[in-house]
Design an enzyme around this catalytic site. Structure first.
Site, PDB file in Angstrom:
ATOM      1  CG  ASP A 412     -68.288 -25.605  22.873  1.00 45.48           C
ATOM      2  OD1 ASP A 412     -68.065 -25.782  24.076  1.00 45.48           O
ATOM      3  OD2 ASP A 412     -69.405 -25.771  22.340  1.00 45.48           O
ATOM      4  CD  GLU A 441     -65.977 -28.598  25.899  1.00 48.80           C
ATOM      5  OE1 GLU A 441     -66.728 -28.832  26.863  1.00 48.80           O
ATOM      6  OE2 GLU A 441     -66.376 -28.559  24.724  1.00 48.80           O
TER       7      GLU A 441
END
Length: 690
Positions: A412, A441
């Site tokens: 993330d 990401e």
């Protein structure tokens, strides 16, 4: 530390593999950077000098610019060394006339660190044959050309590694030139069998080469896989009589695995599964006040029950998680886990290591921000206060989950952490276990996204989510398949728990079909977030994310009922994944070719894989024609460069639509009609011609 498995190396497959030859009179360039025969712009290559990437089964284009002064003809090889030290030499062929570009395609079938270098040489036989053909026909220097040919053939016959039959033939041919016959010289200069002999074993001088470069070949899942994201807490969640919700568990979530596997997905990706903080917990739809029973965002990691190495108690125990991993494996699925390196205010790190965070002048710890957004339930880490301590802790966390059976991590917001950290972490983990895969990401600036891929991330989210027009898609797909494909592998997620684009919000069911078809066929990596098959397209007003977002509440879905009622796109996803598994051309990144149409809403592209790389002995070619306007019926003519798959311009061939079963006779110019409300996309298999 995980032991590295050494895999025996099978024979490499390429379009031109030749025997190794000793390196006599090799030129290493002396004190100059340029060798005797220049070798420039070699690929694969990565900005910054990082190793290039490939994956097991990927066909890799090797290319270089090579030339020399004057008119003498050169040859170019690439010398490839596998992880066990075995070398093979591959002949490159000239590409477009006038570019001095040379290339070859090679399938790399063994995981590990490879090296390669380009080699060039003066091709003495080809030079003589070309000059003899021109001069003898013109009656110029005929005796000289015959004498030069005889000398060359005798030199070749003296090479001990040539078969005895070749040496005998070469000596006989040399003798036939001793009389200075122009007719004989012309015949030998154009003899195809003699040309083949010297193509297989060229007579060379002025040998030159580049320095060896590294190419990391990852396991296949790093480059070709279909991902499915879901929240385990929603699977099996149920509303109690008092109105509260009892969370789903790993045991109840495991009941969804057969359905995901039946759709043909390879990876089941879980959002964070750790304890969630209560301080500043977000309520439904990202409100600042949570109501009793609101589960909170799984990205607000950490509470009194533990941090990143702990499991939310409502999901189950570590034993339950390992059972879930095994259940996924039985279904042919691999578990990917979200790695979100941040903390809720209740995380044990906050009290044990306050130096890992940024303290403001008023003594409070800074919240995470993405201006104008502020995440009051999350503290970002400050990697500069105690880098040694933070680095060690993050490595410990990854090792912990690897030990639990997780080999894929969706990271993330990696762009909010130092690039140096990711280079170190990924290299350290992959030295211990090269099977571990990291997906970045990072929806951020192109240079940052590319840098993350260059330093080690095996997969990357991309701008695909926001590339919706024909022009945008052509530019994007060409770029990722050619410009950055040596190191960056885009994973084309059609949606995420954070992203519901306007195209999906307002395009209806057709938009969902179109995007799934393109994502599943344009690159070998793609993904969907649970609910996509149910066309969940209502956004929170003024945002690009779903209303009643699953990040902040439980979701209740009737998967089986929707499919029974014909409301689900699960059959389409199932068919797309069947097509992907049946067609090796779709499991390649670098073979994308854009074609043309007369309509600015009709996207056309092909994916072709030559017969020597398919494993079946037959070439595999698919043509995708997509109406990217989800609100209309479109009729137009598409124009194809059929020479890409070996069909001469103007000749006809049969295509089969793999979605409908229809069969048509096509050529390089074809009429199409695509109805967004019925069948907005053709996925056409080019049938083999007799």
């Amino acid at each position: 530390m995980a032991a590295r498995v050494v895999i025996p190396s099978p024979a490499l497959r390429s379009s031109a593999q030749i025997p190794l030859r000793p390196g006599a009179d090799e030129d290493r360039g002396g004190e100059t950077r340029t060798p005797r025969i220049p070798l420039l712009n070699g690929r694969p290559s990565v900005p910054g000098g990082f190793p290039a990437k490939a994956f097991v089964g990927e066909v890799v284009p090797f290319s270089v610019v090579a030339f020399r002064e004057g008119h003498d003809i050169i040859g170019v090889h690439v010398r490839v060394t596998d992880p066990q030290g075995g070398e093979t030499l591959h002949r490159l062929t000239p590409r477009q006339n006038g570019t001095d570009a040379w290339g070859a395609e090679i399938a790399l079938d063994v995981q590990g660190r490879w090296t390669y270098r380009f080699e060039a040489f003066s091709d003495d036989f080809a030079t003589w044959a070309h000059a003899a053909e021109l001069k003898v026909a013109a009656g110029v220097d005929v005796p000289v050309m015959a004498a030069l040919g005889a000398e060359l053939l005798r030199r070749a016959a003296g090479e001990k590694d040539r078969p005895a039959s070749e040496r005998k033939r070469l000596l006989a041919d040399a003798a036939s030139l001793d009389g200075g016959s122009g007719e004989t010289a012309l015949a030998l200069s154009t003899d195809p069998e003699l040309a083949r002999i010297f193509a297989d074993r060229p007579v060379t001088t002025l040998r030159s080469h580049t320095t060896a470069q590294t190419l990391v070949v990852d396991r296949t899942a790093a480059g070709a896989a279909a991902w499915y994201e879901f929240f385990p807490r929603s699977e099996g969640a149920r509303r109690l009589k008092n109105g509260t919700v009892k969370s789903g568990t790993f045991r109840t979530a495991a009941k969804r695995l057969p359905g995901v596997a039946a759709m043909g997905f390879d990876v089941i990706y879980l959002v964070p599964i750790h304890p969630i903080g209560t301080t500043n917990r977000k309520g439904r739809n990202n409100t600042l006040v949570a109501e009793p029973g609101d589960p909170g965002s799984p990205y607000a990691i950490g509470s009194a029950e533990g941090g990143h190495d702990a499991i939310h108690p409502e999901l189950g125990t570590a034993q339950d998680f390992r059972a879930f991993v095994r259940a996924a494996q039985r279904e042919g699925l691999e578990v990917a886990l979200d790695l979100a390196l941040q903390a809720s205010p209740d995380h044990p790190w906050v009290t044990e290591h306050p130096e890992w965070f940024t303290t403001l002048p008023d003594g409070t710890i800074a919240f995470a921000e993405n201006p104008p957004k502020k995440y009051q339930d999350i503290y970002p880490l400050n990697f500069d206060n105690d880098p040694e301590g933070i680095y060690a802790e993050m490595l410990r966390i990854v090792r912990h989950w690897v030990a639990q059976g997780v080999k894929i991590f969706r990271v993330d917001n990696p762009h909010t952490k130092p690039l140096q950290f990711w280079e170190w972490l990924i290299a350290t983990v992959n030295r211990e276990d090269p099977d571990v895969i990291f997906l970045a990401e990072a929806f951020t600036r192109p240079a940052v996204m590319r840098a993350l891929a260059a330093v080690g991330f095996q997969q990357s989210y991309s701008y695909f989510t926001w590339r919706n027009t024909k022009e945008e898609l052509e530019e994007f797909l060409t770029s990722v398949s050619q410009e950055t494909s040596d190191y960056m592998r885009p994973n084309l997620f059609v949606n995420t728990h954070d992203i519901l684009t306007e195209y999906l919000q307002f395009g209806g069911r057709a938009a969902y079909r179109i995007r799934a078809c393109i994502a599943a066929t344009a690159t070998p990596l793609y993904g969907v977030y649970a609910g996509y098959e149910l066309v969940e397209n209502v956004a929170r007003p003024g945002s690009e994310e779903n209303i009643d977002n699953e990040k902040y509440e439980f979701k209740f879905r009737d998967w089986e009922g929707a499919e029974e009622r014909g409301e689900s796109l699960a059959p389409l996803l199932r068919r797309l994944n069947e097509i992907r598994r049946a067609h090796p051309a779709l499991r390649q990144l670098r073979n994308f070719s854009a074609h043309w149409s007369d309509d600015d809403q009709i996207l056309v592209y092909s994916k072709h894989l030559a017969a020597e790389f398919t494993g079946t002995g037959e070439a595999d070619t698919l043509i995708v024609v997509a109406n990217v306007d989800p609100h209309s019926v479109r009729e137009t003519t598409v124009h194809l460069d059929t020479t890409i798959w070996g069909v001469p311009a103007g000749e006809s061939f049969e295509v089969e639509d793999l979605l409908t079963g229809s069969v048509w006779t096509w050529s390089d110019h074809n009429y199409v009609r695509l109805d967004a409300f019925a069948e907005p996309v053709h996925i056409l298999k080019v049938r083999q011609r007799a």
